[in-house]
Design an enzyme around this catalytic site. Structure first.
Site, PDB file in Angstrom:
ATOM      1  CB  CYS A  16      17.388 -37.164 -17.408  1.00 60.41           C
ATOM      2  SG  CYS A  16      18.980 -37.272 -18.238  1.00 60.41           S
ATOM      3  CB  CYS A  19      17.662 -38.037 -22.875  1.00 60.44           C
ATOM      4  SG  CYS A  19      18.412 -39.219 -21.757  1.00 60.44           S
ATOM      5  CG  ASP A 421     -14.152  -6.867 -33.018  1.00 60.86           C
ATOM      6  OD1 ASP A 421     -14.200  -5.706 -33.457  1.00 60.86           O
ATOM      7  OD2 ASP A 421     -14.822  -7.813 -33.465  1.00 60.86           O
ATOM      8  CG  ASP A 618     -15.704 -12.152 -34.587  1.00 61.07           C
ATOM      9  OD1 ASP A 618     -15.304 -10.972 -34.724  1.00 61.07           O
ATOM     10  OD2 ASP A 618     -16.867 -12.510 -34.845  1.00 61.07           O
ATOM     11  CG  ASP A 622     -11.158  -8.357 -35.168  1.00 61.89           C
ATOM     12  OD1 ASP A 622     -11.135  -7.115 -35.107  1.00 61.89           O
ATOM     13  OD2 ASP A 622     -12.195  -9.029 -35.058  1.00 61.89           O
TER      14      ASP A 622
END
Length: 729
Positions: A16, A19, A421, A618, A622
């Protein structure tokens, strides 16, 4: 041992949320541990170290907390044989529990129909004892470990509750003078069986939430056919491949590692890696990804990455990392779970005392207290968030959306602004020269060749377009190349200084561009980027460079707009070209001529307006903006720097995947909220009902088992999610 090293551990014995807290505390207590996160659904722990530490110490800390652990190595596949044996053993235990419990429970059902099928007391004892001692033995073992660690768990609640019912029955049956009190063997046995059934169903469902990881791991073949120097081939283990090996991949086989095609032509199925369902054409010099399936052609491939450096390994690592991390909402759950068991024990004690004060006999008071202990379920709370995150990140990975941490998954559902971008994100990133605009008295070669000579030192997409336009011509020699970020570049071309870049660079150097201003403006209005070329203080001319929009870019912008999400174009390109692109796509807000170092500031200014901002990019320039955004989204076709800075990576350069990433985030957060709602409501309603005597221990046990199973099953519904916008998976 390097700093900030991360280890994964497999944990056995957790039942549970309490734990989870125990294991986390045990690991975090080690001074070299920077952070420890434990996931109940995956039964794994991810530990990040801030200093040198023998990983065996991590295992030892978990063992001392009362659980079993072993270190997982990167790329470890699930042990299918061990899992099958474990499942078979669990099935046997459950079948035995049901077979022993049914004869005890059926007479109770018969009584409701006016039939008296009650078994003799000694036979009830014979049936109930194996269930209590053998089947329920794990509850006692785990409860004792938790007691030694001074923590509370679900196992203690079940052990105390069932022991009370079993013990009272034994007292009535065996001790002289105990009278002919009722026997409750059926209640204790039924609770143990129902909880065992719940755990069995929960385990099977949890294996379903991990199906995406299993599918990814199954992509890696065990062997590769390596070409030898004598022209022959040999089968070697994929783990033994090294960069530079040449492997042969026959039709229908999986590519064993990332590589580059030396010979052959085929179509490769990369659907489980990129989410792209259509086979991708591949030929000589094309790169291939390990795990993709070869079509009809024979391929000879030079290995370029092995082990943890392959794309597939990095995908698996990222998804596992996300599933091991915790969403912010989980912190509240952890705090509640930390006090859950002690509070339930107090409520059970108050129930017992309250019924006695109300005039009930000790048996009735005890049965109601047992019902309180049995119905309380911290498991549902512990499973609510991680199972939804496992299912959500798994289905996202299948669609080509790689989500690296649970925090980004939770935060993405609130996105109200997406910043794009331009080059390589909304456009193909394959610009080409569309026009040469030489100054008066300058030939096209006098303009193009010096510009290309300077651009030999640049990796910028526009530089590649200029070089492509000059391909096949003899370029003059260039020395002293210097990149001017956001403005351009310069170098000495055959001894004379040549500048290439933006109007800003020309103004800084005092170079007049008025003579070509109208022609440049016309090119920009058509969506072209214009770079200017000069030598010394003399203008050589301008070069117009155009790039095609990605096919799905406009659909992505429309889908975001329909969903009430604002879009922004952020680019270092000139304003006229940026506005032309934005106009074609339907983007209302344009932030143009922004230097790389200014992109993060632009994101910050948008955030200050109160929005939750995502950045999609990309390139290297950036990366600061991706890191600054509330959610950074990198295109998998971009640079490693961009992907490292962003918590979300799109495995194919399709802007529509941005829409899908937000959609799966919203679907996952919805499931988390549903699960937490039902887990809290279940306990808030169930515990008082049991305390007021409205639930028998047997019904309480059934409700407890159902609560955990329902939470996991609800999370599993996420596996039915399909990409609405990018629907290629």
């Amino acid at each position: 041992m390097s700093m900030q090293r991360t280890y994964d551990l497999s944990i056995e014995g957790m039942s549970c949320a309490a734990c989870v807290g125990r294991v986390e505390k045990a690991l975090a207590a080690l001074p070299q541990v920077d952070r420890a996160a434990v996931n109940l659904a995956t039964e794994r722990a991810r530990v990040r170290l801030a200093g040198p530490l023998d990983p065996a110490s991590l295992v030892q800390a978990v063992e001392q907390a009362g659980y079993h652990a072993h270190l997982l190595q990167p790329g470890d596949k699930p042990d299918a044989v061990a899992e099958a044996a474990s499942l078979r053993w669990e099935t046997i235990r459950l079948a035995a529990a049901i077979a022993l419990t049914l004869p005890l429970v059926l007479p109770m059902l018969g009584m409701a129909a006016g039939q008296h099928w009650m078994l003799p007391g000694w036979l009830q004892l014979a049936l109930a004892t194996p269930v209590q001692v053998w089947i329920g033995g794990r509850f006692y073992a785990n409860a004792w470990k938790a007691l030694k660690s001074r923590t509370g768990t679900m196992d203690q609640l079940v052990a105390i509750g069932t022991s009370a019912a079993y013990g009272l029955s034994l007292y009535h049956l065996l001790l002289p003078g105990a009278g002919t009190g009722d026997l409750y063997f059926e209640a204790s046995a039924a609770v143990v069986t129902l909880v065992t059934l719940g755990k069995y169903l929960e385990g099977r469902a949890r294996r379903g939430t991990a199906s995406a990881i299993r599918a990814l791991m199954a992509l890696r073949p065990d062997e590769a056919r390596v070409k030898r120097g004598d022209g022959g081939t040999a089968l070697v283990a994929v783990e033994d491949l090294v960069v530079g090996d040449i492997v042969l991949v026959k039709p229908g086989e999986r590519v064993p590692a990332d590589g580059r095609i030396l010979d052959g032509r085929s179509q490769l199925d990369e659907s489980l890696i990129t989410g792209e369902s259509l086979p991708v054409e591949k030929q000589k010099d094309d790169s291939v990804t390990g795990g993709s399936v070869n079509g009809a052609g024979l391929l000879e491939i030079a290995v370029t990455a092995v082990g943890g450096e392959t794309v597939l390994a990095r995908i698996i690592e990222s998804v596992q990392g996300a599933q091991a991390s915790k969403a912010p909402v989980q912190r509240l759950v952890d705090r509640v779970s930390g006090v859950f068991v002690p509070v339930v024990l107090i409520i059970a004690a108050l129930t017992f005392g309250g019924w006695l004060l109300a005039g009930a006999d000790a048996e009735a008071a005890m049965l109601n207290a047992v019902a309180v202990l049995v119905i309380a379920c911290p498991c549902a709370l512990g499973l609510a968030t991680p199972t939804a995150i496992m299912a959500g990140t798994g289905v996202a990975a299948k669609a080509g959306i790689l989500i690296k941490d649970a925090e980004a998954l939770e935060r993405a559902h609130d996105i109200d602004t997406v910043v794009f971008d331009k080059t390589g994100t909304l456009t193909l990133g394959q610009p080409r020269v569309t026009a040469l605009l030489p100054a008066h008295g300058v030939t096209e070669d006098d303009l193009l060749l010096p510009a290309a000579a300077v651009q030999q030192g640049s990796e910028h997409p526009l530089a590649k377009a200029v070089l492509a336009a000059a391909e096949g011509r003899a370029l003059p020699s260039a020395t002293g190349f210097e990149s001017l970020p956001g403005r351009g570049a310069r170098a000495l071309v055959e001894g004379r200084p040549v500048l290439i870049g933006s109007p800003r660079l020309m103004r800084e150097q005092g170079i007049a561009t008025d003579a070509l201003a109208e022609a440049a403006a016309r090119a920009e209005r058509e969506g072209n980027s214009v770079v200017w070329v000069a030598t010394g203080t003399s203008l050589l001319g301008a070069i117009a460079i155009g790039d095609s929009l990605r096919e799905s870019a406009k659909k992505a912008i429309q889908a975001l707009d329909t969903g009430g999400i604002s879009t922004v174009l952020l680019t270092g390109d000139n304003r006229r070209a940026a506005e032309a692109i934005a106009g074609r796509l339907g983007i209302a807000t344009v932030l143009a001529e922004v230097l790389p170092e200014g992109k993060a500031d632009a994101i910050r200014s948008l955030q200050q307006k109160g929005g939750v901002v995502a950045m999609v990019g990309d390139g290297v320039n950036d990366a600061p903006a991706l890191a600054r955004a509330d959610v950074g989204i990198a295109l998998g076709s971009g640079t490693d720097v961009a992907m490292e800075a962003a918590p979300v990576t799109l495995m194919r350069p399709d802007p529509l995947l941005v829409v899908d990433a937000i959609a799966i985030s919203r679907a996952t957060v919805r499931k988390i909220r549903q699960n937490l709602f039902w887990a809290f409501i279940y306990n808030l309603i169930g515990v008082p009902l049991a305390a007021f005597g409205l639930l028998s221990p047997m019904l309480a046990g059934a409700a407890m088992a159902l609560s955990s199973v329902s939470v996991v099953s609800n999370a599993l519904l996420l596996r039915r999610w399909t990409p609405k916008a990018g629907g290629k998976s």
